[in-house]
Design an enzyme around this catalytic site. Structure first.
Site, PDB file in Angstrom:
ATOM      1  N   ASP A   1      20.132  42.961   6.479  1.00 15.72           N
ATOM      2  CA  ASP A   1      18.704  42.690   6.374  1.00 15.72           C
ATOM      3  C   ASP A   1      17.857  43.729   7.108  1.00 15.72           C
ATOM      4  OD1 ASP A   1      16.692  40.135   5.773  1.00 15.72           O
ATOM      5  OD2 ASP A   1      16.134  41.249   7.560  1.00 15.72           O
TER       6      ASP A   1
ATOM      7  N   LEU B   1      14.621  39.532   4.098  1.00 13.29           N
ATOM      8  CA  LEU B   1      15.200  40.079   2.878  1.00 13.29           C
ATOM      9  C   LEU B   1      16.423  39.292   2.437  1.00 13.29           C
ATOM     10  CD1 LEU B   1      14.725  43.914   3.339  1.00 13.29           C
ATOM     11  CD2 LEU B   1      13.216  42.211   2.312  1.00 13.29           C
ATOM     12  N   ASP B   2      17.182  38.755   3.375  1.00 12.77           N
ATOM     13  CA  ASP B   2      18.266  37.848   3.002  1.00 12.77           C
ATOM     14  C   ASP B   2      17.696  36.613   2.314  1.00 12.77           C
ATOM     15  OD1 ASP B   2      20.497  39.270   3.913  1.00 12.77           O
ATOM     16  OD2 ASP B   2      20.268  38.529   5.956  1.00 12.77           O
ATOM     17  N   ALA B   3      16.721  35.980   2.972  1.00  8.48           N
ATOM     18  CA  ALA B   3      16.131  34.766   2.412  1.00  8.48           C
ATOM     19  C   ALA B   3      15.376  35.052   1.118  1.00  8.48           C
ATOM     20  CB  ALA B   3      15.199  34.116   3.435  1.00  8.48           C
TER      21      ALA B   3
END
Length: 410
Positions: free
Chosen positions: A146, A174-176
């Site tokens: 991320d 960015l992961d979420a």
């Protein structure tokens, strides 16, 4: 859809997902599907499991990160690299609607578990690939986490304040975010399949998400030809917009138009500010931001934060105290919306997990079960595909693993 959805079940009831994902982004995507009612079978490495199981901090041996993003799933500890493991994997996929993976390119191709191979055999399958940098381009094979991709997409260049070292956003955005886009893509593909009977490959990445979320700044750069700088709590498009000091702590205020600024000026006892040519319009206020913020900080320091919040809310000015997680946990609005769900877990008496932030009246999303122990459902899943008789043989070869509480070996 494999069975009729009953009222009050999640909208994805009857959908089976085979989940090869690890770490944060992929499991966050399948958590969305699981909360919406899908049966998510999480395939994990025998012995070690998902890397997220080993992230800090741990609670009675269970990772907080893993607990948060793996609820509602069933764990199958399986080595799909062995021939028997690959055979079981293909049996599962034959009964599945969706496959989700976030392996590096080329890994699953070696075992015939990539999207193109599987869709040739199962043309109605939805196959989602979630990666760091996408499926094409010179850097598609690069590893990425991320914060690394926040740096690459410019997010770190605008995060924090001018005095700080480069900062990542405090949440793995960015992961979420890529998890959310993966779920949107999968839901869109399922809708398309309902109409046509055809599956397809869905793809997204942290890089694509980061570039998309930088959209305002990328367009603004084309206008100004100037790179933006970190703004702290400010916003380059509006003023006053940011954190301001009161007598006993900071308050966040958001003013996005002239009408709201007039209310703010009246509320703080400085109505004449609306007639000051430096502050008459939003472009004027952005240009003279430093002077305006100095005036506001001087005025706001005269009273405690709670008084200002009460006054501003009364006249409709967007504002909030800047809360810490301990305060968010006690927020009455959080309680009113039932945003934390108490979830039973075999090793933890009480764990409260934030629910999916969407409400559906007839087919609600819900957290039904806690994150599974490694291999907790191995026997159960093998029985469903007619492989229960082979459990001991597969266990002795290291093809499968069973959770300790279930009486087997990890």
């Amino acid at each position: 859809m494999k069975e009729q959805v009953k009222k009050k079940e999640g909208p994805l009831a009857g959908i089976r997902v085979v989940d090869f994902t690890t770490n944060i982004s992929g499991p966050s995507a399948t958590a969305i599907l699981a909360d919406l009612g899908a049966d998510v079978v999480k395939i994990e490495r025998v012995g070690k499991g998902d890397d997220a199981r080993h992230m800090s901090p741990a609670w009675n041996g269970e990772s907080a990160y893993f607990l948060a993003i793996n609820r509602n799933k069933r764990s199958l500890a399986l080595d799909f690299r062995q021939p028997e493991g690959r055979e079981i994997t293909l049996k599962l996929i034959a009964q599945a609607d969706v496959v989700v993976e976030n392996f590096r390119r080329g890994v699953l191709e070696k075992y015939g578990l990539d999207g193109k191979s599987l869709l040739r055999e199962h043309p109605s399958l939805i196959y989602c690939s979630l990666s760091a940098y996408g499926d094409d381009g010179p850097d598609c094979m690069l590893p990425g986490y991320d914060a690394v991709v926040q740096a690459r997409t410019g997010i770190m260049s605008i995060t924090g304040s001018r005095e700080d070292e480069p900062s990542r956003a405090g949440v793995s955005i960015l992961d979420a975010g890529s998890a959310t886009w993966a779920a949107v893509g999968i839901l869109s593909a399922l809708f398309h399949r309902e109409r046509t009977g055809r599956g397809q490959i869905v793809g997204t990445s942290l890089f694509e998400t980061g570039v998309y979320w930088m959209n305002y700044h990328l367009v603004a750069y084309q206008v100004t030809r100037r790179d933006p700088v970190p703004q702290g709590a400010r916003h380059t498009a509006f003023a006053p917009y940011g954190a301001f000091e009161t007598a006993d702590g900071p308050i966040m205020i958001g003013i996005s138009n002239d009408g709201l600024f007039a209310r703010l000026a009246q509320a703080i006892g400085r109505p004449e500010l609306t007639h000051d040519p430096r502050f008459a319009t939003n472009p004027d206020r952005v240009l003279n931001r430093e002077e305006l913020e100095g005036l506001l900080n001087k005025q706001l320091r005269q009273r405690p934060r709670a008084e200002w919040v009460a006054l501003f809310r009364e006249v409709g000015i967007p504002c909030s105290p800047i809360q810490r997680p301990s305060q968010v946990m006690e927020d009455p609005q959080l309680a009113a919306l039932s945003l934390l769900q108490l979830t039973p877990h075999p090793r933890i008496a009480e764990v409260k997990i934030p629910r999916l932030p969407v409400r559906l009246t007839d087919t609600p999303a819900a957290i039904r079960t806690s994150a599974p122990l490694l291999g907790q459902h191995t026997r159960e899943i093998l029985e469903e595909i007619g492989e229960l008789a082979r459990v001991e043989e597969l266990l002795s070869k290291g093809v499968i693993g069973l959770d300790v509480e279930g009486g087997g070996d990890r």
